[in-house]
Design a protein around this motif. Structure first.
Motif, PDB file in Angstrom:
ATOM      1  N   LEU A 401       1.135  -1.078   0.003  1.00  0.00           N
ATOM      2  CA  LEU A 401      -0.210   0.016   0.126  1.00  0.00           C
ATOM      3  C   LEU A 401       0.972   1.291   0.004  1.00  0.00           C
ATOM      4  O   LEU A 401       0.401   2.129  -0.908  1.00  0.00           O
ATOM      5  N   LEU A 402       1.779   1.451   1.001  1.00  0.00           N
ATOM      6  CA  LEU A 402       2.659   2.596   1.083  1.00  0.00           C
ATOM      7  C   LEU A 402       3.501   2.496  -0.425  1.00  0.00           C
ATOM      8  O   LEU A 402       3.969   3.732  -0.816  1.00  0.00           O
ATOM      9  N   GLY A 403       4.084   1.444  -0.758  1.00  0.00           N
ATOM     10  CA  GLY A 403       4.965   1.485  -1.799  1.00  0.00           C
ATOM     11  C   GLY A 403       4.261   2.013  -2.992  1.00  0.00           C
ATOM     12  O   GLY A 403       4.931   2.474  -3.766  1.00  0.00           O
ATOM     13  N   TYR A 404       3.040   1.569  -3.219  1.00  0.00           N
ATOM     14  CA  TYR A 404       2.252   2.101  -4.441  1.00  0.00           C
ATOM     15  C   TYR A 404       2.062   3.492  -4.379  1.00  0.00           C
ATOM     16  O   TYR A 404       2.234   4.349  -5.356  1.00  0.00           O
ATOM     17  N   ILE A 405       1.892   4.065  -3.252  1.00  0.00           N
ATOM     18  CA  ILE A 405       1.569   5.609  -3.182  1.00  0.00           C
ATOM     19  C   ILE A 405       3.080   6.171  -3.515  1.00  0.00           C
ATOM     20  O   ILE A 405       3.184   7.306  -3.921  1.00  0.00           O
ATOM     21  N   GLY A 406       4.149   5.599  -2.975  1.00  0.00           N
ATOM     22  CA  GLY A 406       5.207   6.208  -3.059  1.00  0.00           C
ATOM     23  C   GLY A 406       5.799   6.345  -4.419  1.00  0.00           C
ATOM     24  O   GLY A 406       6.464   7.033  -5.127  1.00  0.00           O
ATOM     25  N   LEU A 407       5.642   5.147  -5.447  1.00  0.00           N
ATOM     26  CA  LEU A 407       5.656   4.792  -6.685  1.00  0.00           C
ATOM     27  C   LEU A 407       5.292   6.094  -7.586  1.00  0.00           C
ATOM     28  O   LEU A 407       5.673   6.644  -8.463  1.00  0.00           O
ATOM     29  N   LEU A 408       3.777   6.232  -7.224  1.00  0.00           N
ATOM     30  CA  LEU A 408       3.263   7.549  -7.771  1.00  0.00           C
ATOM     31  C   LEU A 408       3.605   8.767  -7.591  1.00  0.00           C
ATOM     32  O   LEU A 408       3.930   9.658  -8.295  1.00  0.00           O
ATOM     33  N   ALA A 409       4.020   9.064  -6.116  1.00  0.00           N
ATOM     34  CA  ALA A 409       4.760  10.375  -5.951  1.00  0.00           C
ATOM     35  C   ALA A 409       6.038  10.530  -6.454  1.00  0.00           C
ATOM     36  O   ALA A 409       6.322  11.579  -7.022  1.00  0.00           O
ATOM     37  N   ILE A 410       6.758   9.625  -6.629  1.00  0.00           N
ATOM     38  CA  ILE A 410       8.116   9.644  -7.142  1.00  0.00           C
ATOM     39  C   ILE A 410       7.973   9.894  -8.668  1.00  0.00           C
ATOM     40  O   ILE A 410       8.652  10.755  -9.180  1.00  0.00           O
ATOM     41  N   LEU A 411       6.947   9.237  -9.105  1.00  0.00           N
ATOM     42  CA  LEU A 411       6.844   9.333 -10.772  1.00  0.00           C
ATOM     43  C   LEU A 411       6.273  10.795 -11.002  1.00  0.00           C
ATOM     44  O   LEU A 411       6.791  11.429 -11.822  1.00  0.00           O
ATOM     45  N   SER A 412       5.602  11.279 -10.252  1.00  0.00           N
ATOM     46  CA  SER A 412       4.882  12.758 -10.242  1.00  0.00           C
ATOM     47  C   SER A 412       6.127  13.736 -10.077  1.00  0.00           C
ATOM     48  O   SER A 412       6.285  14.686 -10.743  1.00  0.00           O
ATOM     49  N   PHE A 413       7.040  13.488  -9.133  1.00  0.00           N
ATOM     50  CA  PHE A 413       8.016  14.286  -8.688  1.00  0.00           C
ATOM     51  C   PHE A 413       9.019  14.344 -10.130  1.00  0.00           C
ATOM     52  O   PHE A 413       9.487  15.394 -10.350  1.00  0.00           O
ATOM     53  N   LEU A 414       9.345  13.343 -10.551  1.00  0.00           N
ATOM     54  CA  LEU A 414      10.477  13.463 -11.689  1.00  0.00           C
ATOM     55  C   LEU A 414       9.608  13.974 -12.943  1.00  0.00           C
ATOM     56  O   LEU A 414      10.515  14.680 -13.615  1.00  0.00           O
ATOM     57  N   LEU A 415       8.278  13.885 -13.186  1.00  0.00           N
ATOM     58  CA  LEU A 415       7.843  14.395 -14.347  1.00  0.00           C
ATOM     59  C   LEU A 415       7.689  16.035 -14.186  1.00  0.00           C
ATOM     60  O   LEU A 415       8.236  16.717 -14.927  1.00  0.00           O
ATOM     61  N   ALA A 416       7.396  16.310 -12.986  1.00  0.00           N
ATOM     62  CA  ALA A 416       7.304  17.680 -12.616  1.00  0.00           C
ATOM     63  C   ALA A 416       8.862  18.368 -12.483  1.00  0.00           C
ATOM     64  O   ALA A 416       9.023  19.391 -13.144  1.00  0.00           O
ATOM     65  N   PHE A 417       9.667  17.539 -12.222  1.00  0.00           N
ATOM     66  CA  PHE A 417      11.221  18.186 -12.284  1.00  0.00           C
ATOM     67  C   PHE A 417      11.503  18.258 -13.630  1.00  0.00           C
ATOM     68  O   PHE A 417      12.072  19.324 -13.970  1.00  0.00           O
ATOM     69  N   LEU A 418      11.413  17.213 -14.446  1.00  0.00           N
ATOM     70  CA  LEU A 418      11.487  17.411 -15.764  1.00  0.00           C
ATOM     71  C   LEU A 418      10.881  18.696 -16.657  1.00  0.00           C
ATOM     72  O   LEU A 418      11.526  19.535 -17.462  1.00  0.00           O
ATOM     73  N   ALA A 419       9.767  19.280 -15.973  1.00  0.00           N
ATOM     74  CA  ALA A 419       9.017  20.160 -16.532  1.00  0.00           C
ATOM     75  C   ALA A 419       9.406  21.740 -15.933  1.00  0.00           C
ATOM     76  O   ALA A 419       8.555  22.562 -15.958  1.00  0.00           O
ATOM     77  N   ARG A 420      10.309  21.642 -14.787  1.00  0.00           N
ATOM     78  CA  ARG A 420      10.395  22.865 -14.075  1.00  0.00           C
ATOM     79  C   ARG A 420      10.830  23.871 -15.124  1.00  0.00           C
ATOM     80  O   ARG A 420      10.666  25.246 -14.683  1.00  0.00           O
TER      81      ARG A 420
END
Length: 505
Positions: A401-420
């Motif tokens: 459960l926690l790992g799935y939340i963490g996976l989506l959060a990291i993916l969101s962070f990486l995409l947002a970092f690329l679009a900064r």
């Protein structure tokens, strides 16, 4: 007895009885002398009437008060063919003129009477013997002790009776422990250990309290153990509850602001539908923290992690889709990139959020069905307390459960970092990057803190992580927008927003 023999004609036919009493003074030789005198007719003569002198014939002898003497005398009197009527002694029962009751037991022994004497020192140095009581034994009352304590003289400085035991009585809450090498009456009083009691004096052992009870400070009775859990009535629970309700209220206010200004460029430019859904999911995140407060029940244990997991996945899914939309819009603004928007229309956005959330719902369902979280009474942390907590049931389920939340959060962070570094009119990616950075930092710190926190503090740590990450997302994503909508309305125009669309060098 003489009366019984006298009136019973079947025992001694045509014989009239009289009797003589001799006291042998406890000496066998005197008893022998009296018995032989009776047998030989040489006992003292007595006057029956004025004209009747002489000794009556001896027909039988009632034995001595002690069976030992009676047996010895009977061996001698048997030579004279004289019977000893020991059997009838059991029927004798009379009271002397001194008030002493005389009776005999089944062995023919007289009931003893003993005087208790006390040697007393007089002031002039002489010694006197004082009768201070007596011991009697009778067939009806048994043994009786009569003692006049006022007459007893104790030859001690305190003039008090001496203690008859080596050690004082052990009070409740202690047990007796004999002293090695000393008499049985010598012992130490050992206090009962924690969790054990003795509720009476001079107990030989202490008794363990039942599972849900513990010994009181005096160790003389068991008391119910204190219940410990994250309560709404304690300061920590009140603070967390207040913070949760405050976050829910702020989300409701922000949602109201966005709905009221839904036609403004600021709201429309930031994907109003996903923004509304994101605010609703944040409200659920704040509210699900309340399930961690209060006494654990089966339904709260099952619902708390499921609500927490689904709410946060819904929230992070909205952020992930918003980030993907930002990248698609920017790519579509370039020549030949219009086809990318086909994959990120309104239907695709809703579908992506729904699919990602349903995956988390499936994880929670499998977890609850296979190894459901349940309330548990933990007595390992404190001996005198019962810590009520929810066991996760399956550590793997909780980790997924926690790992799935963490996976989506990291993916969101990486995409947002690329679009900064996108143009300013698409700079929501910067806020998403910052919000995801806060989110990931909070939950990375949560894991070791949660593992090392006992009892109710583990729930407090989880609630704190939920509230901290929720406030981080709320402030980072919606703070700048509310600032422009409410305090800088001149910047909430299409011209102002499009006017910032210059690429940074």
């Amino acid at each position: 007895m003489a009366k019984h023999l006298h009136y019973n004609s079947n025992l001694l036919h045509n014989v009239t009885l009289g009797y003589s009493l001799y006291d042998n003074c406890g000496a066998l030789i005197i008893g022998f002398s009296g018995a032989l005198s009776l047998a030989s007719g040489r006992e003292e003569q007595f006057l029956l009437q004025e004209n009747c002198l002489g000794s009556p014939p001896v027909l039988g002898i009632v034995g001595d008060s002690f069976s030992t003497f009676s047996i010895a005398i009977s061996n001698v009197l048997g030579l004279f063919k004289l019977p000893i009527l020991v059997h009838y002694l059991q029927m004798v029962n009379f009271t002397t003129s001194f008030g002493d009751q005389v009776s005999f037991d089944e062995n023919g022994d007289a009931s003893p009477i003993y005087d208790i004497m006390n040697w007393q020192w007089l002031p002039d140095g002489r010694i006197t013997v004082q009768n201070v009581g007596e011991v009697k034994k009778s067939a009806f009352k048994g043994e009786e002790l009569t003692l006049d304590e006022d007459k007893i003289f104790w030859n001690f400085d305190s003039k008090e009776p001496p203690r008859s035991v080596c050690s004082e009585s052990c009070p409740p809450g202690t047990r007796m422990a004999r002293k090695k090498g000393e008499p049985e009456c010598c012992f130490d009083c050992i206090p009962c250990s924690e969790g054990k009691i003795s509720n009476k004096s001079d107990s030989m052992k202490c008794t363990s309290c039942p599972e849900d009870f513990w010994s009181n400070p005096k160790r003389d009775h068991c008391v119910p153990k204190k219940a410990e859990f994250l309560s709404y009535h304690e300061p920590l629970g009140i603070c967390l509850t207040t913070t949760s309700l405050l976050g829910t209220f702020i989300c409701a206010v922000v949602l109201g602001i966005f709905i009221y200004h839904r036609s403004t460029p600021m709201v429309r430019a930031n994907n109003s539908e996903l923004s509304f859904l994101l605010l609703v999911s944040l409200k659920l995140c704040f509210l699900c923290s309340l399930l961690f407060i209060g006494r654990p029940r089966l339904w709260t244990c099952q619902l708390r992690h499921a609500a927490f997991g689904i709410s946060f996945v819904l929230c992070v899914s909205c952020i992930l889709v918003k980030t993907m939309v930002v990248l698609a819009v920017f790519k579509a603004s370039k020549p030949g990139g219009g086809a990318s928007l086909k994959w990120f229309g309104a239907v695709q956005q809703r579908g992506t959020v729904l699919v990602l959330t349903c995956i988390q719902a499936a994880i929670c369902t499998c977890w609850i069905v296979s190894a459901s979280p349940a309330p548990h009474k933990n007595t390992e942390y404190h001996n005198d307390k019962i810590v009520y907590e929810c066991v996760v049931g399956s550590t793997i389920g909780f980790a997924v459960l926690l790992g799935y939340i963490g996976l989506l959060a990291i993916l969101s962070f990486l995409l947002a970092f690329l679009a900064r570094n996108l143009p300013d009119n698409f700079n929501e990616a910067k806020f998403i990057t910052f919000s995801m950075l806060i989110f990931c930092a909070v939950w990375v710190a949560f894991v070791p803190a949660y593992v090392n926190s006992p009892g109710k503090y583990a729930d407090a740590v989880e609630v704190f992580a939920i509230l901290a990450s929720s406030f981080g997302l709320l402030v980072a994503l919606f703070g700048p927008k509310c600032y422009i909508i409410l305090l800088r309305p001149e910047r909430n125009t299409k011209k102002a927003i499009m006017g910032r669309g210059t690429t940074k060098s």
